[in-house]
Design a protein around this motif. Sequence first.
Motif, mmCIF file in Angstrom:
data_model
loop_
_atom_site.group_PDB
_atom_site.id
_atom_site.type_symbol
_atom_site.label_atom_id
_atom_site.label_comp_id
_atom_site.label_asym_id
_atom_site.label_seq_id
_atom_site.Cartn_x
_atom_site.Cartn_y
_atom_site.Cartn_z
ATOM 1 N N SER A 133 0.836 -1.209 0.000
ATOM 2 C CA SER A 133 0.000 0.000 0.000
ATOM 3 C C SER A 133 0.868 1.255 0.000
ATOM 4 O O SER A 133 0.550 2.249 -0.660
ATOM 5 C CB SER A 133 -0.905 0.013 1.223
ATOM 6 N N ASP A 160 -5.910 -0.954 -4.629
ATOM 7 C CA ASP A 160 -5.283 -1.644 -3.510
ATOM 8 C C ASP A 160 -6.247 -2.695 -2.972
ATOM 9 O O ASP A 160 -7.244 -2.357 -2.343
ATOM 10 C CB ASP A 160 -4.924 -0.622 -2.418
ATOM 11 N N GLU A 161 -5.949 -3.955 -3.268
ATOM 12 C CA GLU A 161 -6.739 -5.065 -2.735
ATOM 13 C C GLU A 161 -8.201 -4.989 -3.137
ATOM 14 O O GLU A 161 -9.101 -5.266 -2.347
ATOM 15 C CB GLU A 161 -6.654 -5.107 -1.204
ATOM 16 N N ASP A 212 -9.681 -2.770 4.679
ATOM 17 C CA ASP A 212 -8.704 -1.804 5.161
ATOM 18 C C ASP A 212 -9.466 -0.839 6.051
ATOM 19 O O ASP A 212 -10.655 -0.637 5.891
ATOM 20 C CB ASP A 212 -8.020 -1.072 4.006
HETATM 21 MG MG MG Z 1 -2.048 -2.837 2.181
#
Ligand code: MG
Length: 869
Positions: free
Chosen positions: A632, A704-705, A672
């Motif tokens: 990240s 991100d993810e 997250d």
């Molecule tokens: Mg991450």
Amino acid sequence: MSHITPSRQQYLDIKAQYPDAIVLFRLGDFYETFDDDAQTAARELDLVLTSRPQGKNQRTPMAGVPYHAAEGYIARLIAKGYKVALCEQMSETPINGLMPREVVRVFTAGTVIEPGMLDAGRHNYLAAAIVDGDRVGLAYADITTGTFATTQFHGRRTLTEELARLNPAELLVSDSEHTLQDQARTVSHLPDWRFEEGNARQILLRHFGVASLDAFGCEQKSLATRAAGAVLYYLQETQMGRVGQMQRLATYSVEGYMALDVATRANLELTESLGGERKGSLLSVLDKTVTAMGSRLLREWVSRPLLDITQLNIRLDQVQHFHENALLRADLRATLKGLPDLERLTNRILSGKANPRDVENVKVALTAVPIISEQLAVSSEQLSSHQLPAPTHQSPISNLQSLISNLDPCTEVTDLINRAIPDDAPTNFNKMGVIRSGFSAELDGVMNSSAHAREWVAGLEPRERQRTGIASLKVGFNKVFGYYIEVTHANTSSVPGDYIRKQTLTNAERYITPELKEYETLILNAEERILEIERRVFTEVCQQVAAYAPRLLQTAQVIAELDVVAGLAEAAANQGYVRPSFTNDNTLHIVNGRHPVVEQSLRLERFVPNDVHMTEKERIQIITGPNMSGKSTYLRQTALIVLMAQIGSFVPADEAHIGLADRIFTRIGAHDELHAGRSTFMVEMVETAEILNHASHRSLLILDEIGRGTSTYDGLAIAWAIVEYLHNHPRLKPRTLFATHYHELVGLADLLPLVANYNVAVAEEGDKVLFLHHIVPGGADRSYGIHVAQLAGLPKDVVNRANELLHELEQHAPTTAVTPSRLSAGQQMALFPEASPLLKELAKLDVNSMSPLEAINKLYEWKRRYAET
Ligand code: MG
Ligand code: ADP
């Protein structure tokens, strides 16, 4: 009805004009609220709710605040979204038995001008939005700085983005508009006709004294005009017409700036962290400004990256100049440090709200201007005498020079203020001494004529002591009795016959004499006149200063810009940033890039820099690696470096060559912290859909993810399909960084030519795993988790079996992708064969958190179940 008192009727009449405001009604030393307002005020401000009799057997609820503390209470009310109408007594004495009262000001969140209610470091915007089908008009103003701008565009999404950028304190919409309710901290409604084009035009034309809006660029822009008209109307309404400081209206285009959607602004933590604090934001590491004007301007720059290379290089040239000249930078910053807020001061003078101290502070600010000019002039001479390497584009010096040439010391203004206002001017008009002697003949005349009387009183004490022989005799003054002579009881026998006793205290008597009273009258009358004249003369001085407002504001703007560029240079020097260069070719090359915020927060560790290289041949990077390895951080730092470059800042890297990005998108998958507690997957997918619909070949995407918020197979399938789409769509192929824990995505690089794999390097040290935070080419080792399990001491049998199962699973990973030709053929395909329940369970198993015994038990259980099927 017949029992309503005149003052109650007066209140009701006034309240009827301000039904949507809390009316603060001046009664002596208090501002009182009544009826429902009193209930609200008592609740919101923790006031005691009382009541006063009203006619027969009736009582009116009432709650009040002392007049001198009103500002704080008003600030609290408007912060909670209320409007406050301030109703003053307009005379010292009643007329026909009734005190004349008028509302002198309406306070709302977007129109306050009191320094105590404002944050010096940021704008306080009032915005107005009008939506007509797909078209939108948006205007905003800051009455404290005179900023006034308007625009129109297509799409509500852009409206949301602009409002996120501006973060207005108050948003005006028409009565029939109900869809913008949650778009600002306070939303206020105006009657629809306030947004009608004819009315809006009229109010703008009249205010600016022009016949057409051409000069402002919005003559042909109906929605922009309508929004701007509503803003101006509301300012006039709340300031009782005194809005002389609004001198310009700028029509701008949203296309001129990098659009940043709400999620991206939040994810990149531009002006505040995800936790809502300034600490941890990009602004917090970049803001080295030393004036309020600079601090506000930097916030604007950070919120509004540019798309124009020429303009960016002008900013960067200026930053570079101060970067190369550390001494000059230190000198300039020392001069600027703590300079009064010339911009807001000028606007207070324009609006007739300035006090003597404000005017004095204008002088303080202007006095620094010649010093600044000199410092800058000397430095550029030095610079040009050096043999500098040939500048790559425009010369840094010439770009600074154009800025300096707009610095105007306005000596006429400083002269005027020097002559008119004393150095230690009071902040209000209750005391004399607002105007210097020698400035106004009228004032000096009254001063002189009363001087004799004041001298007479001043000499009274020694004279009377001598005459009476009473050594302890005193002359004093109080508000009730005026001047008096005080003699202790022990000495009253020596008091002369012309003393008239006025008051008896425990140990003294107070006397007056007819002569003393005569002089007193002279003094008090003169004082009243002096206060009156000082006020008038002060207003005239303000009007004269106001005539220079355009030059003052221009100088304030230059000071702000100098503060920002010198501050960016300071940040660059302290934090080791370099000047980025720009290209127009959609590539991105960063050598040893760092995360500007994370690198500051590391204590013992060193930040590990990383490269990014994206070309037309490599558009999409898939980044795999264990948790906490730095994925990240790598993604965000890349976005931040591009963004910093596009506001004109140096960047945390050894080298940066940036193909100008039209937009930056960032999406952070659910789980997250950002999304904790929300309907995560839906949010994630809505946001992702937005990107796919609005990105272009020139955009930078940070994913991100993505896909994490749903079951493994759904998530993987969606992530896979998104990458294919980005890769294959002719409009897209944007520069994309995609961090994922789905190792299966590694396979895409073999199938899609513009996709490349990267992973975060990991080292083993004994039984420990070290995250090196270093991004290297290639996919992460799939068996990594099992490897960790082995290191953690899981029995060999378990590890071996896990490896076996993993191998089996791998056989089922997708091995095909939709390629552009197949996409056009519109083919569908099944990415995943139906997996057995046991395999699904295994995939979900968190090996790290299991004890060896649990793992063994699990294996026995599976074995048993497998045998049963
Ligand atoms: Mg991450
Ligand atoms: P991931 O996304 O892979 O789970 P993060 O990017 O959130 O990992 O990083 C986790 C932590 O590792 C960060 O909070 C930071 O403290 C540290 N870290 C990340 N990248 C670096 C780096 N390049 N150099 C030093 N520390 C780093």
